[in-house]
Design an enzyme around this catalytic site. Structure first.
Site, PDB file in Angstrom:
ATOM      1  N   GLU A   6       0.976  -1.322  -0.075  1.00  0.00           N
ATOM      2  CA  GLU A   6       0.066  -0.035   0.169  1.00  0.00           C
ATOM      3  C   GLU A   6       0.965   1.223   0.073  1.00  0.00           C
ATOM      4  O   GLU A   6       2.227   1.124   0.191  1.00  0.00           O
ATOM      5  CB  GLU A   6      -0.859  -0.014   1.163  1.00  0.00           C
ATOM      6  CG  GLU A   6      -1.831  -1.126   1.337  1.00  0.00           C
ATOM      7  CD  GLU A   6      -2.838  -1.233   2.499  1.00  0.00           C
ATOM      8  OE1 GLU A   6      -2.519  -0.408   3.408  1.00  0.00           O
ATOM      9  OE2 GLU A   6      -3.607  -1.867   2.604  1.00  0.00           O
ATOM     10  N   HIS A  50     -13.444   2.645   4.516  1.00  0.00           N
ATOM     11  CA  HIS A  50     -12.151   1.847   4.492  1.00  0.00           C
ATOM     12  C   HIS A  50     -11.162   2.008   3.592  1.00  0.00           C
ATOM     13  O   HIS A  50      -9.927   2.256   3.987  1.00  0.00           O
ATOM     14  CB  HIS A  50     -12.684   0.389   3.878  1.00  0.00           C
ATOM     15  CG  HIS A  50     -11.496  -0.579   4.048  1.00  0.00           C
ATOM     16  ND1 HIS A  50     -10.955  -1.031   5.486  1.00  0.00           N
ATOM     17  CD2 HIS A  50     -10.836  -1.228   3.192  1.00  0.00           C
ATOM     18  CE1 HIS A  50      -9.962  -1.729   5.227  1.00  0.00           C
ATOM     19  NE2 HIS A  50      -9.970  -2.109   3.964  1.00  0.00           N
TER      20      HIS A  50
END
Length: 302
Positions: A209, A247
């Site tokens: 990420e 999220h």
């Protein structure tokens, strides 16, 4: 690390909720050797052939040494459950529960390091060795046996990459999500080493990420210590600089904080992988093409 169909697996919190019970039954149905469950106050019960105990030490006394525990208890009880497992001699822990308090994870990571215990999670679907072993909640229909190992920071992207590989005729040797919470029990580097030493794995996919700096550390480690071909995919490269969006806000806020505090950005992460000569897919669907190219290159060299 001991991950075979014969590995003895415990489930802590197996009767906590209908969802945790379903996870336990799903693991057993997949062929995982679930030897016992632990749910305080439910000792003496049985769930589809799985004996339930009040304490981990009672389960160990009844079935012998246990290799792995999967923890499904509520967040504020995870630390106690993990410490109980470590005290009982269990050295592989998968924490499915999300939202474990960060300070609890600090304590757990220190204890795990001291006791040479491997911790996956929290907020993780765990590990799957296709057609052999399921430790957690991976959807089995996305996976098929093969030579590609997957290490990921994202639950759903683990499944998506696995499905892309499966659809391309590339099975998986193992897939592990190290966890989606801010503090997790194991690192990319630990799992890169495990897969590099795994005889069934010929190539590795790393799913990272944009937030944090673990991807840069992984890129350097791959260049220095990993012999097998690696392909990377970085989620959130185009995440906007805006307010938190559910999220997705984890990606956005972590990127903003990391950029401010450490100068971490998608650009430097990409540069780190390029410097290490690690191909980076722009989308999950590109992963199989890059893996096939690296595997063909390795075959031509050998």
């Amino acid at each position: 690390m001991n991950l075979t169909p014969e590995s003895k697996v415990l489930i802590q919190g197996i009767t906590e909720s209908p969802a945790s019970t379903l996870v336990g039954l799903m693991m057993k149905a997949y062929g995982t050797n679930v030897v016992a469950g632990v749910s305080p106050g439910r000792g003496g019960h049985e769930l589809e052939g799985i004996a339930v105990f009040d304490l981990v030490e009672q389960a160990v006394a009844a079935v012998g040494h246990i290799d792995t525990t999967v923890i499904l208890v509520e967040p504020y009880r995870v630390l106690d459950a993990a410490m109980e497992a470590i005290a009982a001699g269990i050295r592989q822990i998968a924490i499915v529960t999300p939202g474990v308090p960060p300070l609890d994870m600090v304590h757990l990571v220190r204890k795990a390091e001291a006791m040479e215990t491997l911790v996956i999670g929290p907020n993780s679907p765990g590990i799957i060795v296709p057609d052999k072993l399921l430790l957690g909640t991976h959807p089995k229909e996305f996976y098929t046996p093969g030579p590609v190992g997957i290490i990921s920071r994202s639950s759903t992207l683990t499944y998506e990459v696995a499905l892309e590989l499966t659809n391309a005729g590339l099975g998986q040797s193992m897939a592990v999500c190290i966890g989606c919470d801010a503090i997790v029990g194991s690192s990319f580097m630990q799992w890169l080493q495990i897969l590099d030493e795994d005889e069934a794995t010929e190539a590795i996919v790393l799913v990272g990420e944009v937030g944090g700096w673990s991807e840069q550390a992984a890129a350097s480690y791959i260049a220095e210590a990993i012999d097998k071909p690696v392909v990377a995919y970085l989620a959130g490269r185009y995440a906007p600089k805006g307010p938190s969006l559910g999220h997705a806000g984890i990606l956005i806020s972590s990127r903003a904080a990391a950029r401010t505090a450490f100068g971490v950005s998608a650009e430097n992460k990409m540069a780190a992988f390029e410097e290490a000569n690690i191909p980076v897919a722009s989308r999950p669907s590109e992963v199989p093409k890059l893996i096939n190219k690296l595997l063909k290159k390795n075959q031509d060299v050998s």
